[in-house]
Write a protein that holds these residues in place. Structure first.
Motif, mmCIF file in Angstrom:
data_model
loop_
_atom_site.group_PDB
_atom_site.id
_atom_site.type_symbol
_atom_site.label_atom_id
_atom_site.label_comp_id
_atom_site.label_asym_id
_atom_site.label_seq_id
_atom_site.Cartn_x
_atom_site.Cartn_y
_atom_site.Cartn_z
ATOM 1 N N GLU A 1 0.737 -1.042 0.018
ATOM 2 C CA GLU A 1 0.108 -0.061 -0.090
ATOM 3 C C GLU A 1 0.736 1.196 0.106
ATOM 4 O OE1 GLU A 1 -2.159 0.893 3.557
ATOM 5 O OE2 GLU A 1 -0.789 -0.196 4.927
ATOM 6 N N ARG B 1 -4.316 0.348 2.332
ATOM 7 C CA ARG B 1 -5.054 -0.842 2.647
ATOM 8 C C ARG B 1 -6.017 -0.885 3.611
ATOM 9 N NH1 ARG B 1 -5.150 -4.470 6.275
ATOM 10 N NH2 ARG B 1 -4.493 -3.115 7.597
ATOM 11 N N GLU B 2 -5.910 0.071 4.600
ATOM 12 C CA GLU B 2 -6.858 0.251 5.370
ATOM 13 C C GLU B 2 -8.351 0.775 4.945
ATOM 14 O OE1 GLU B 2 -3.488 -0.348 7.058
ATOM 15 O OE2 GLU B 2 -3.796 1.584 6.195
ATOM 16 N N GLN C 1 -9.184 0.090 1.525
ATOM 17 C CA GLN C 1 -9.657 -1.219 0.552
ATOM 18 C C GLN C 1 -8.269 -2.203 0.429
ATOM 19 O OE1 GLN C 1 -11.517 -0.244 -2.872
ATOM 20 N NE2 GLN C 1 -11.516 -2.147 -3.681
ATOM 21 N N ASP C 2 -8.488 -3.199 0.856
ATOM 22 C CA ASP C 2 -7.269 -4.152 0.735
ATOM 23 C C ASP C 2 -7.062 -5.016 -0.437
ATOM 24 O OD1 ASP C 2 -9.446 -5.811 1.200
ATOM 25 O OD2 ASP C 2 -8.259 -6.787 2.960
ATOM 26 N N GLU C 3 -7.986 -4.968 -1.381
ATOM 27 C CA GLU C 3 -7.782 -5.772 -2.739
ATOM 28 C C GLU C 3 -8.794 -5.087 -3.853
ATOM 29 O OE1 GLU C 3 -8.669 -9.593 -1.739
ATOM 30 O OE2 GLU C 3 -10.822 -9.444 -2.051
ATOM 31 N N LYS D 1 -3.755 -7.366 -4.495
ATOM 32 C CA LYS D 1 -3.930 -7.303 -3.150
ATOM 33 C C LYS D 1 -2.778 -6.338 -2.677
ATOM 34 C CE LYS D 1 -5.657 -11.812 -2.221
ATOM 35 N NZ LYS D 1 -5.263 -13.298 -1.461
ATOM 36 N N LEU D 2 -3.111 -5.534 -1.648
ATOM 37 C CA LEU D 2 -2.505 -4.673 -1.038
ATOM 38 C C LEU D 2 -1.665 -5.142 0.026
ATOM 39 C CD1 LEU D 2 -4.461 -1.048 -1.678
ATOM 40 C CD2 LEU D 2 -2.602 -2.160 -3.113
ATOM 41 N N SER D 3 -0.327 -5.252 0.436
ATOM 42 C CA SER D 3 0.229 -5.616 1.402
ATOM 43 C C SER D 3 0.334 -4.456 2.474
ATOM 44 C CB SER D 3 1.442 -6.100 1.329
ATOM 45 O OG SER D 3 2.292 -5.224 0.480
ATOM 46 N N ASP D 4 0.296 -4.694 3.786
ATOM 47 C CA ASP D 4 0.333 -3.793 4.807
ATOM 48 C C ASP D 4 1.763 -2.960 4.799
ATOM 49 O OD1 ASP D 4 -1.006 -2.273 7.055
ATOM 50 O OD2 ASP D 4 0.280 -3.320 8.135
ATOM 51 N N ASP E 1 -2.948 -1.315 11.190
ATOM 52 C CA ASP E 1 -2.223 -2.250 10.669
ATOM 53 C C ASP E 1 -2.318 -3.600 11.282
ATOM 54 O OD1 ASP E 1 -1.121 0.049 9.101
ATOM 55 O OD2 ASP E 1 0.145 0.355 10.921
#
Length: 771
Positions: free
Chosen positions: A159, A214-215, A217-219, A245-248, A284
């Motif tokens: 992200e 990501r917080e 929308q994570d994908e 997908k978004l990694s944190d 997170d």
């Protein structure tokens, strides 16, 4: 041979090629052919080829014509087609040489066919010319759409990545001929995924076009389209989807949602007790959400640790609290992430904080002594009830309960309700110089609340013990001893404790000083020597002298004791040694001890001999009740033959009958009761039945039972006999009791003594009632 080819173009308009002659000698010649605007140069006749468009709908599509230059048109030549596909896919008109395709062709399945042509004279059946080889090529049309062969696609990207970050590359393939126009030239486009993603049209590379959180929308699902013919009208297309997908990343700091936490702790809680939990939240995940709690004020009373599984902060008690001293605390706690990258420090500049209010709960606590221990001193020999000291304890709680005091297991001291310790018995320092006491304080309103404190009592010394000889002195002097001879060195001890070192003074009593045969000299080092005060002593006239030695100490006040020293006159040897006298006394004392020991042993032996003699005489006096015990004598004989018949199985026999020499089978006339008892009395004085008669009787009884069909199954035979030697009553057996005699006189029962008094009354009553 001259060949004329008719080749249709892709647009379906036939084109007549000029006829040409192919001979063996012309294979190396260059021939120019013009098809439309194209000019092609081929060497020899092997270049001959036809073009057929694929997916042609006509079932008899005319490909071209083969014609020999020898053919004069009289139909005497026959054309044949040989090779792969001849007859099944391609056919030829044998008379005219026209070639036709009889089914659809797919270039993606096969794009080239190699055939052979042959001309035969129909009249002779011989080949007019050698076989000629030619090629039929399938022309491509745009009949295949692009396809993504590696789907499904999935990509992971951090992200907050900047614009232009590569995400993934997708690739589509087209089965059409890439050399045939634009049929296989592809263009990529994004149908879904704007504005966060973009795609390069020719490469299929997907890139980030906008930062994403990501917080929030994570994908994302992105749809990609690929078109052939570079997107021109009539182009075919294919689509695919890509899951991104978004990694944190640690772009969020932990935050307390509560501004104030309220916790409670009991003042009786021990250190290390967990008193509550606080919780911070981090958007997170994973390692980026790990956090550490701390107390900002560096509290000495509380601490906070992190539960790594739940990410909670656990408040623990670091130091015991006291409600009466402080009943509440306000501490400030903060939290921060454990792992923060350097480029993300801008998100974690200030740590999140919160306040924790800890309320201390009051508990009923035991009494508290003012001192951890007490030390008192008292002089020995103090009278009963002397004051020793005072202890004091208070109730730390608000209600201030009165305190009661007690001493555990002490017979020398007592304590009152004010905490005053007094003596109950005299104290002697020489017996016990220290007393370790345990004083217990108990709350009056709650006797369960108890505490104890150690009390040490030191007994101080007073000079109450006079000095005395340090040992027993065995002193000897020779008869011929001269005046001024040292015969003994003495010393003293004092059981008192002295602040300074002990110092003793030695002197003779007044009587011994005037008329003594001995004098004493004080060495002033706590020892003194005894010397003779005359010449010559007589063992016969005065064998022993007793002198009184006065010993004084340096105490305040000074104490003096009188100690008697015994001096023996000794008949010394030629060398003037008193050792012989000492040895004689030692042997005398040892001999005396030996005689005492021997006397004690002899007395013990005499006592044991006397006891054994009494036991032997007692055994000889006791008569043998059963002198015939060695014989086979039994009172009860049991025999088990069958299942048993209950109480009828038992038949008792009078031992008198067993002793009788004559065995009677018929019923005998009953004797009188008096005569029978007297007879039984006499028989009871006998030793026992004769074993041979006894066995004979038993065998006859068994025989009688076995031969009697009406007799019950006897499996038990019991006999009652022998009441004991000297019995006045004789046998009390009930054998023969079934025979009654109404005229019997029972007056004799009164003569048998008090034991038969009850029986005499019973039978007398029965007799009277019958009369």
């Amino acid at each position: 041979m001259n060949y004329c080819f008719l080749l249709p173009l892709m647009l379906g308009i036939p084109l007549i090629w000029p006829c040409f002659t192919a001979t063996e000698s012309s294979k190396t010649e260059e021939v120019k052919h013009q098809v439309g605007s194209h000019l092609r140069m081929k060497r020899g006749w092997m270049w001959n080829q036809f073009f057929v468009p694929e997916e042609m709908n006509k079932t008899d599509y005319h490909i071209g014509q083969l014609r020999s230059d020898l053919d004069n048109g009289n139909n005497s030549f026959q054309y044949k087609l040989l090779g792969a596909g001849a007859g099944s896919i391609f056919v030829i008109d044998e008379r005219t040489g026209d070639i036709y395709a009889i089914q659809k062709l797919d270039r993606e399945e096969r794009s080239l066919y190699t055939l052979r042509a042959q001309v035969i004279d129909s009249t002779t059946g011989r080949a007019v010319e050698p076989e000629s080889e030619f090629v039929i090529r399938v022309s491509d049309i745009n009949d295949n759409e692009p396809k993504f062969l590696d789907e499904p696609y999935e990509a992971i990207v951090p992200e907050m990545s900047p614009e232009g970050t590569l995400v993934i590359q997708v690739t589509a393939t087209d089965a059409d001929d890439p050399a045939s126009g634009n049929n296989a030239r592809l263009l990529y486009s994004l149908l879904q995924g704007q504005p966060y993603f973009s795609i390069e049209p020719t490469t299929g590379v997907i890139r980030i076009s906008s930062k994403m959180d990501r917080e929030l929308q994570d994908e994302y699902w992105v749809i990609i389209q690929a078109k052939d013919m570079i997107g021109l009208p009539g182009a075919l297309s294919g689509t695919t989807s890509v899951l991104i997908k978004l990694s944190d990343v640690n772009d969020n700091k932990p935050i307390f949602k509560e501004r104030l936490y309220r916790l409670t702790v009991s003042e009786s809680a021990p250190t290390g007790t967990s008193i509550g939990r606080i919780m911070a939240y981090d958007n997170d995940i994973g390692e980026n959400a790990e956090m550490d709690y701390s107390i900002e004020d560096d509290s000495q009373t509380f601490d906070i640790i992190t539960n790594n599984e739940t990410q909670e902060g656990i408040v623990i008690l670091k130091k015991k609290v006291d409600f009466e001293h402080q009943n509440h605390y306000l501490i400030r706690a903060n939290v921060k992430n454990r792992h923060v990258a350097e480029h993300l420090m801008e998100y974690h500049v200030e740590a999140s904080t919160t306040f924790v209010r800890v309320q201390v709960e009051d508990e009923d606590e035991p009494p508290v002594f003012l001192l951890p221990y007490y030390l008192f001193e008292i002089l020995e020999e103090s009278p009963h009830g002397s004051f020793v000291g005072m202890v004091s304890a208070t109730d730390p709680d608000q209600r201030k309960s009165p305190i009661r005091y007690s001493i555990n297991r002490s017979k020398v001291f007592s304590i009152d309700d004010n905490g005053t310790i007094i003596t109950t018995n005299p104290l002697d320092r020489e017996i016990s110089a220290w007393y370790n006491l345990s004083i217990t304080a108990t709350e009056k309103y709650n006797v369960q609340q108890i505490s104890a404190v150690p009390v040490y009592v030191q007994v101080l010394n007073i000079n109450d013990h006079a000095p005395e000889f340090s040992e027993y002195y065995d002193t000897y002097v020779c008869e011929n001893a001269g005046s001024g001879q040292v015969i003994q060195t003495i010393s003293a001890v004092d059981r008192d404790e002295s602040v300074e070192d002990h110092h003793f003074y030695f002197n003779l009593s007044v009587e011994d000083t005037k008329n003594s045969s001995f004098i004493i000299i004080d060495n002033e080092d706590n020892t003194a020597v005894i010397l003779t005060n005359r010449t010559g002593f007589s063992l016969q006239e005065e064998p022993v002298f007793y002198i009184s030695v006065l010993i004084a100490d340096n105490g305040i006040p000074s104490l003096t004791s009188t100690n008697t020293l015994t001096i023996h006159i000794c008949d010394c040897d030629d060398y003037g040694s008193t050792q012989t006298c000492r040895d004689k006394d030692l042997l005398l004392s040892m001999g005396f001890r030996t005689e005492v020991i021997l006397a004690i042993l002899i007395s013990i032996m005499i006592i044991f001999g006397f006891i054994f003699l009494i036991l032997g005489l007692k055994q000889r006096r006791e008569p043998t009740l059963f002198p015939e015990k060695g014989e086979d004598f039994r009172e009860n004989i049991f025999r088990y033959d069958d299942e048993g018949g209950g109480e009828e199985d038992t038949e008792a026999f009078d031992i008198v009958q067993l002793r009788s020499s004559t065995i009677m089978r018929e019923r005998k006339t009953r004797k009188t009761a008096a005569a029978e008892i007297r007879s039984l009395y006499r028989q009871s004085l006998q030793v026992g039945p004769d074993s041979a008669i006894f066995r004979k009787f038993i065998l006859e009884k068994l025989e009688e039972a076995n031969t009697d069909p009406c007799a019950p199954p006897f499996d038990s035979l019991q006999t009652y006999a022998f009441e004991g030697t000297g019995s006045l009553a004789g046998s009390l057996s009930s054998l023969g009791s079934t025979v009654s005699d109404q005229d019997e006189n029972y007056d004799y029962l009164n003569e048998l003594g008090p034991r038969f008094k009850r029986l005499a009354c019973m039978f007398g009553s029965a007799l009277q009632s019958n009369n």
